[in-house]
Write a protein that holds these residues in place. Structure first.
Motif, PDB file in Angstrom:
ATOM      1  N   GLU A 119       1.750   5.569  -1.141  1.00  0.00           N
ATOM      2  CA  GLU A 119       1.412   6.898  -1.625  1.00  0.00           C
ATOM      3  C   GLU A 119       2.169   7.100  -2.927  1.00  0.00           C
ATOM      4  OE1 GLU A 119       2.172  11.591  -0.452  1.00  0.00           O
ATOM      5  OE2 GLU A 119       2.330  10.042   1.104  1.00  0.00           O
ATOM      6  N   CYS A 136       2.963   2.927   2.751  1.00  0.00           N
ATOM      7  CA  CYS A 136       2.092   3.304   3.862  1.00  0.00           C
ATOM      8  C   CYS A 136       2.308   2.396   5.071  1.00  0.00           C
ATOM      9  CB  CYS A 136       0.630   3.251   3.429  1.00  0.00           C
ATOM     10  SG  CYS A 136       0.196   4.494   2.198  1.00  0.00           S
ATOM     11  N   ASN A 137       2.001   2.904   6.236  1.00  0.00           N
ATOM     12  CA  ASN A 137       2.082   2.129   7.465  1.00  0.00           C
ATOM     13  C   ASN A 137       0.901   1.169   7.569  1.00  0.00           C
ATOM     14  OD1 ASN A 137       4.410   3.567   8.354  1.00  0.00           O
ATOM     15  ND2 ASN A 137       3.084   5.246   9.026  1.00  0.00           N
ATOM     16  N   THR A 138       1.021   0.201   8.465  1.00  0.00           N
ATOM     17  CA  THR A 138      -0.089  -0.710   8.743  1.00  0.00           C
ATOM     18  C   THR A 138      -1.328   0.089   9.134  1.00  0.00           C
ATOM     19  OG1 THR A 138       1.429  -2.442   9.490  1.00  0.00           O
ATOM     20  CG2 THR A 138      -0.863  -2.600  10.235  1.00  0.00           C
ATOM     21  N   GLY A 139      -2.445  -0.215   8.485  1.00  0.00           N
ATOM     22  CA  GLY A 139      -3.690   0.463   8.796  1.00  0.00           C
ATOM     23  C   GLY A 139      -3.899   1.775   8.074  1.00  0.00           C
ATOM     24  N   GLU A 140      -2.897   2.220   7.308  1.00  0.00           N
ATOM     25  CA  GLU A 140      -2.996   3.500   6.605  1.00  0.00           C
ATOM     26  C   GLU A 140      -3.475   3.276   5.172  1.00  0.00           C
ATOM     27  OE1 GLU A 140      -0.156   7.339   5.351  1.00  0.00           O
ATOM     28  OE2 GLU A 140       0.725   5.547   6.290  1.00  0.00           O
ATOM     29  N   VAL A 141      -4.457   4.064   4.749  1.00  0.00           N
ATOM     30  CA  VAL A 141      -5.038   3.902   3.414  1.00  0.00           C
ATOM     31  C   VAL A 141      -4.107   4.489   2.357  1.00  0.00           C
ATOM     32  CG1 VAL A 141      -6.959   4.569   1.910  1.00  0.00           C
ATOM     33  CG2 VAL A 141      -7.404   3.890   4.280  1.00  0.00           C
ATOM     34  N   GLY A 142      -3.953   3.745   1.263  1.00  0.00           N
ATOM     35  CA  GLY A 142      -3.175   4.205   0.120  1.00  0.00           C
ATOM     36  C   GLY A 142      -3.576   3.431  -1.118  1.00  0.00           C
ATOM     37  N   ILE A 156       0.872  -1.164   0.000  1.00  0.00           N
ATOM     38  CA  ILE A 156       0.000   0.000   0.000  1.00  0.00           C
ATOM     39  C   ILE A 156       0.913   1.218   0.000  1.00  0.00           C
ATOM     40  CG2 ILE A 156      -1.903   1.171   1.138  1.00  0.00           C
ATOM     41  CD1 ILE A 156      -2.521  -1.716   0.247  1.00  0.00           C
ATOM     42  N   TYR A 195      -6.019  -0.741   2.757  1.00  0.00           N
ATOM     43  CA  TYR A 195      -4.971  -0.789   3.772  1.00  0.00           C
ATOM     44  C   TYR A 195      -4.760  -2.239   4.193  1.00  0.00           C
ATOM     45  CZ  TYR A 195      -8.799  -1.171   7.205  1.00  0.00           C
ATOM     46  OH  TYR A 195      -9.909  -1.581   7.907  1.00  0.00           O
ATOM     47  N   THR A 207     -11.028   0.114   0.302  1.00  0.00           N
ATOM     48  CA  THR A 207     -11.865   1.245   0.704  1.00  0.00           C
ATOM     49  C   THR A 207     -12.486   1.963  -0.480  1.00  0.00           C
ATOM     50  OG1 THR A 207      -9.994   2.787   0.739  1.00  0.00           O
ATOM     51  CG2 THR A 207     -10.484   1.606   2.779  1.00  0.00           C
ATOM     52  N   ASP A 261      -3.729  -4.910   7.442  1.00  0.00           N
ATOM     53  CA  ASP A 261      -3.593  -5.017   8.895  1.00  0.00           C
ATOM     54  C   ASP A 261      -2.265  -5.705   9.218  1.00  0.00           C
ATOM     55  OD1 ASP A 261      -3.917  -7.768   8.590  1.00  0.00           O
ATOM     56  OD2 ASP A 261      -5.891  -7.846   9.542  1.00  0.00           O
TER      57      ASP A 261
END
Length: 625
Positions: free
Chosen positions: A401, A411-417, A399, A453, A463, A455
């Motif tokens: 940017e 992106c970090n865990t849990g971050e939408v991209g 995931i 994202y 999303t 987990d």
């Protein structure tokens, strides 16, 4: 590891760690077959005279089926390949299939790939789109239906063959002779069934050795987003997914499955097609027109009971229809699980279906460009609620940017991209360089265009589509922020959010919903009040909600969002004209260059100047007739 007929258990892959351990066996050792022709021959060696295909022409109750064994399927594939070779089809030549779902479609799909490159085209497309695809692929042979089997398809064939200069041969599936078929003098015409019957059925007369990186097929895609794009899939792309599917679902054993998915689409062709065949499963082709046939869905539970169906593949909109169809006295206790894909499965629909029919629904994720799959839940296990499961073995997913074709950061865990992918099943790019220019990030990662994202255990949560974002006054709104809470309303069967043109904000969110049958259904105003309570992001609360009887769908039963955007555009055009008492007829459509376009025909001496003033602030191109 090769698939054997006695294999009864397969890898569960219940965690990311198990997937990583599974990958320690080299891919070439795990999945030895590199082309679709070898997969068909392997299935014939394993399952021989067992039924590979059962064809129900109308899906009427207790209709007698047409049966094709695994051996017969392999023989027809050999014969089709040999016929095409005799017609001078080389490995880089294109064989277009304009066909509904038939046993012969399988012969042409896999035999065509053993001779050249197959391009299956949706026969519901308009002739100009069919011509566009055939010219892009430089079609040499067209396989289609004779006039006696489909007047509708034949009318398109007549229009198409005049406009594709590379076309040399027309192969017709027909019960009549082809010597009187009216075609241009430079086009050869053969009866498909008669012509393949004269060919050898046990070897390739071409002597071709098919390489894994040879292009096997051209699939047109972009059904929910605009003009078709043509994706190039290799033999090893499809062979990887087929072997993965057979291996990871081998614990389910062999059984008969119903298929109403179209064979011009990657889902019906790969996972529900050659992947099922390699696993030794019998495919019941539910009429030429699949789910669109008037008998298929009303009689679905009857055929589940008749064939003792353990599982089948479908899409969310079909589940919504089946949920309302009574089982009656049909014994469907045989049915244990359903594979669902093509679009996000609403949580409420999944829960209602599983509870009513005592089954498990696995909602995977993929697309044409990934040979059907990118992620899937573990075998015999539920993924976390809202997830489509973990990535496939032997592939990479991240995931990120992105800025155009550049990867900015992961992106970090849990971050939408944006969901990016690469692996052995990712296609070789589009035919059009214009399409390729936007498809890749850092030249190696395929940009799916989806947002989501991960987990901590690698489960993917989607999303929405990046290109589906509703932009309200510069504020980006993910449609899922609206669709998910609306879908949880007990009366709502399905909800879809789109942007409606607005004179001040550019776009505002609106939603279209279908409802479950009820004596006391909610009003549109009540649904908006519900959204105010459930949606924390104020800008995402729908400006209006419209209850409709059914959604516009693509041929593979995806919701066709462009039609809903057109409907929203027509609504706001109608409101603006009515406010100024201007009488007019109008319609909306999307243009790749202009965006949303409204065609306006003024009536009763209405003033064009007044109409232009009424509509001038809307972000819609105007065409006055």
């Amino acid at each position: 590891m090769s698939i054997t007929p006695n294999q009864t258990s397969g890898p569960m892959l219940q965690s990311l760690a198990e997937i990583q351990a599974y990958e320690k066996v080299p891919l070439s050792q795990r999945y030895p077959w590199e082309n679709t022709f070898d997969l068909i021959r392997q299935a014939a060696r394993l399952y021989q005279h067992d039924a590979a295909i059962e064809f129900l022409p109308t899906a009427a109750l207790d209709e007698e089926s047409v049966t094709v064994s695994f051996t017969e399927l392999s023989e027809r594939v050999h014969q089709t390949a040999n016929l095409l070779h005799s017609l001078d089809v080389k490995s880089t030549d294109t064989v277009t299939l304009l066909l509904p779902n038939l046993p012969e479609t399988h012969f042409a799909l896999w035999g065509g790939q053993a001779a050249g490159i197959v391009s299956p085209i949706n026969p519901l497309l308009e002739p100009e789109h069919i011509v566009e695809i055939m010219n892009a692929t430089k079609a040499k042979v067209l396989v289609s239906l004779g006039q006696d089997l489909s007047e509708e398809i034949w009318e398109k064939v007549v229009q198409v063959i005049e406009r594709v200069p590379t076309l040399e041969t027309l192969l017709l599936i027909s019960k009549k002779p082809t010597n009187s078929v009216p075609v241009p003098a430079d086009i050869l015409v053969h009866n498909f069934g008669e012509a393949i019957a004269r060919q050898p059925n046990d070897h390739l007369i071409s002597g071709r050795t098919i390489q894994g990186d040879d292009i096997s097929s051209y699939f047109h895609t972009g059904g929910t987003t605009g003009r078709p794009k043509v994706a190039r899939l290799t033999h090893s792309n499809i062979a990887f997914i087929a072997q993965l599917n057979a291996d990871t679902t081998s614990s389910k054993g062999r059984f008969t499955t119903l298929n109403g998915l179209p064979l011009f689409h990657i889902f019906g062709t790969v996972v529900a097609g050659i992947g099922s065949l390699l696993a030794g499963r019998t495919i019941v082709i539910m009429t030429p027109s699949g789910f669109r046939s008037p008998n298929v869905l009303p009689n679905w539970w009857h055929h589940v009971a008749r064939y003792r169906v353990k599982g089948f593949a479908t899409v969310p909109t079909i589940l919504g229809v089946l949920l309302q169809i009574p089982v009656g006295d049909n014994d469907i206790s045989c049915l244990t699980d359903i594979g669902c894909g093509a679009s996000i499965l609403p949580v409420g629909l999944k829960a209602a279906f599983e509870q009513k029919f005592n089954v498990t629904i696995s909602n995977g994720y993929g697309m044409t460009e990934s040979s059907c799959l990118l992620a899937r839940p573990p075998t015999d296990m539920q993924a976390p609620e809202g997830s489509v499961g973990r990535r496939l073995p032997y592939m990479e997913m991240q995931i990120a940017e992105v800025d155009g074709n550049r990867l900015i950061r992961t992106c970090n865990t849990g971050e939408v991209g944006i969901v990016l992918a690469r692996g052995p099943h990712i296609f070789s790019g589009y035919l059009s360089e214009e399409d390729n220019a936007k498809a890749w990030v850092d030249n190696t990662w395929f940009n799916t265009g989806d947002m989501g994202y991960l987990d901590g255990d690698g489960n993917l949560f989607l999303t929405g589509r990046a290109k589906d974002l509703i932009i309200r006054g510069g504020h980006n709104i993910d449609p899922a922020l609206i669709e998910e809470p609306l879908s949880r309303h007990p009366a709502v069967a399905m909800a879809v959010a789109v942007g409606q043109p607005d004179a001040y904000a550019g776009e505002v969110p609106v939603a279209y919903v279908t409802l479950y049958p009820s004596e006391n259904p909610p009003t549109e105003e009540q649904l908006i009040d519900y959204c105010r309570d459930q949606i924390s992001e104020r800008a995402a609360i729908p400006k209006r909600i419209e209850i409709i009887d059914e959604f516009p769908l693509t041929a593979v039963a995806k919701v066709f969002k462009p039609a809903l955007r057109n409907r929203a555009t027509e609504y706001v055009i109608g409101q603006a004209l009515a406010d100024k008492s201007i009488a007019a007829k109008f319609s909306a459509h999307f243009d790749a260059s202009l965006g949303q376009v409204a065609k306006v025909q003024l009536q009763q001496n209405s003033s064009k100047t007044a109409a232009e003033e009424a509509l001038e602030n809307l972000p819609v191109a105007l065409e006055f007739d």
